[in-house]
Motif scaffolding. Structure first.
Motif, mmCIF file in Angstrom:
data_model
loop_
_atom_site.group_PDB
_atom_site.id
_atom_site.type_symbol
_atom_site.label_atom_id
_atom_site.label_comp_id
_atom_site.label_asym_id
_atom_site.label_seq_id
_atom_site.Cartn_x
_atom_site.Cartn_y
_atom_site.Cartn_z
ATOM 1 N N GLY A 37 0.894 -1.215 -0.179
ATOM 2 C CA GLY A 37 -0.042 -0.025 -0.101
ATOM 3 C C GLY A 37 0.780 1.369 -0.087
ATOM 4 O O GLY A 37 0.607 2.385 -0.701
ATOM 5 N N GLY A 126 -1.247 -6.225 1.314
ATOM 6 C CA GLY A 126 -1.737 -5.728 0.270
ATOM 7 C C GLY A 126 -3.179 -5.883 0.188
ATOM 8 O O GLY A 126 -4.208 -6.139 0.815
ATOM 9 N N ARG A 184 -12.709 -2.437 -9.431
ATOM 10 C CA ARG A 184 -11.682 -2.300 -10.657
ATOM 11 C C ARG A 184 -11.341 -3.599 -11.507
ATOM 12 O O ARG A 184 -11.242 -4.493 -10.857
HETATM 13 O O1 DC Z 1 -3.396 -0.456 2.354
HETATM 14 P P1 DC Z 1 -3.033 0.997 2.180
HETATM 15 O O2 DC Z 1 -4.574 1.602 2.700
HETATM 16 O O3 DC Z 1 -2.276 1.706 2.685
HETATM 17 O O4 DC Z 1 -3.605 1.108 0.692
HETATM 18 C C1 DC Z 1 -3.641 2.349 0.054
HETATM 19 C C2 DC Z 1 -4.590 2.053 -1.561
HETATM 20 O O5 DC Z 1 -3.561 1.447 -2.334
HETATM 21 C C3 DC Z 1 -5.731 1.382 -1.388
HETATM 22 O O6 DC Z 1 -6.941 2.091 -1.438
HETATM 23 C C4 DC Z 1 -5.834 0.267 -2.190
HETATM 24 C C5 DC Z 1 -4.144 0.346 -2.913
HETATM 25 N N1 DC Z 1 -3.517 -0.976 -2.946
HETATM 26 C C6 DC Z 1 -3.818 -1.601 -4.071
HETATM 27 O O7 DC Z 1 -4.537 -1.367 -4.883
HETATM 28 N N2 DC Z 1 -3.002 -3.039 -4.090
HETATM 29 C C7 DC Z 1 -2.328 -3.234 -3.125
HETATM 30 N N3 DC Z 1 -1.354 -4.410 -3.052
HETATM 31 C C8 DC Z 1 -2.049 -2.288 -1.963
HETATM 32 C C9 DC Z 1 -2.572 -1.276 -2.087
#
Ligand code: DC
Length: 224
Positions: A37, A126, A184
């Motif tokens: 993230g 993630g 998405r």
């Molecule tokens: O886990 P986080 O809240 O720090 O993640 C921030 C954004 O990044 C979250 O809205 C979705 C995206 N993200 C993603 O699409 N794929 C990942 N492996 C990690 C995060």
């Protein structure tokens, strides 16, 4: 059969406790951590700083490819400037979610993320760790919790850090971000078919950590 290099993936929506569980499991096992993230947050932050808007996927993917990031002593630097706390705001989370919907950005970050898988093992946090980035991981966890509980947890976290927080706004933002992450086309937020789904709404962090460790010991018996 899982890969020889031990990998535990911990996916789930914002505020499900993934970050804390990941840190604790990795500390117990002495393994590395991938906070994926943070990478999307860094791209979102860089785009925001450059004031180019969030429309041009080619430009944004290029930014992701060329990101100048350093992780040092628990701090994160972008273009030489410390951004550790700046990328943790809700605004930065929303910008991260926008860039995370772009296949070009996800592709740019893929090899970088896979490079984290090094001995003695990796705990990767993630949304698509178990489905896309490490599909052959031996232990896949999908951690959930109700949106209300997750908003509460985020509120507490932000307050503890002295950052501004509003519970009603947080709940709406969490629900919107979840909807975007789940719907998405590119690597949506869904459990891998072979993931263990844990609802942490009524569980303590210790309970969740113990469940993950039990699974790690079962799949990777050499693990202490
Ligand atoms: O886990 P986080 O809240 O720090 O993640 C921030 C954004 O990044 C979250 O809205 C979705 C995206 N993200 C993603 O699409 N794929 C990942 N492996 C990690 C995060």
């Amino acid at each position: 059969m899982p890969d020889a290099l031990p990998v535990i993936t911990i996916d789930g929506p914002s505020g499900s406790g993934k970050g804390t569980v990941t840190q604790r499991v990795a500390a117990q096992l002495g393994w590395r951590v991938l906070d994926s993230g943070a990478l999307y947050r860094l791209v979102g932050f860089a785009v925001d700083q450059r004031a180019i808007g969030f429309e041009d996927e080619n430009k944004i993917s290029k930014i992701a490819e060329e990101l100048d990031v350093e992780f040092k002593d628990g701090k994160i630097f972008l273009d030489g400037r410390e951004v550790t706390d700046l990328i943790r705001t809700e605004g930065a989370g929303n910008n991260a979610s926008k860039v995370a919907a772009m296949p070009g950005v996800r592709a740019a970050l893929l090899d970088w993320q896979r490079g984290y898988a090094q001995p003695p093992g990796l705990v990767a946090d993630g949304r698509d760790m178990g489905t896309t980035v490490f599909p052959t991981a031996g232990v896949k966890i999908f951690l959930t919790a109700s949106a209300a509980e997750r908003a509460q947890r985020r509120y507490k976290q932000l307050k503890e850090k002295g950052l501004p927080a509003n519970l009603a706004a947080l709940t709406t933002e969490i629900e919107e971000r979840d909807a975007r992450d789940r719907s998405r086309a590119a690597s949506p937020l869904v459990p891998a078919a072979d993931a263990i789904v844990i609802d942490s709404t009524a569980l303590s962090i210790e309970d969740v950590v113990e469940t993950v460790l039990q699974n790690a010991r079962r799949v990777y018996p050499a693990t202490s």
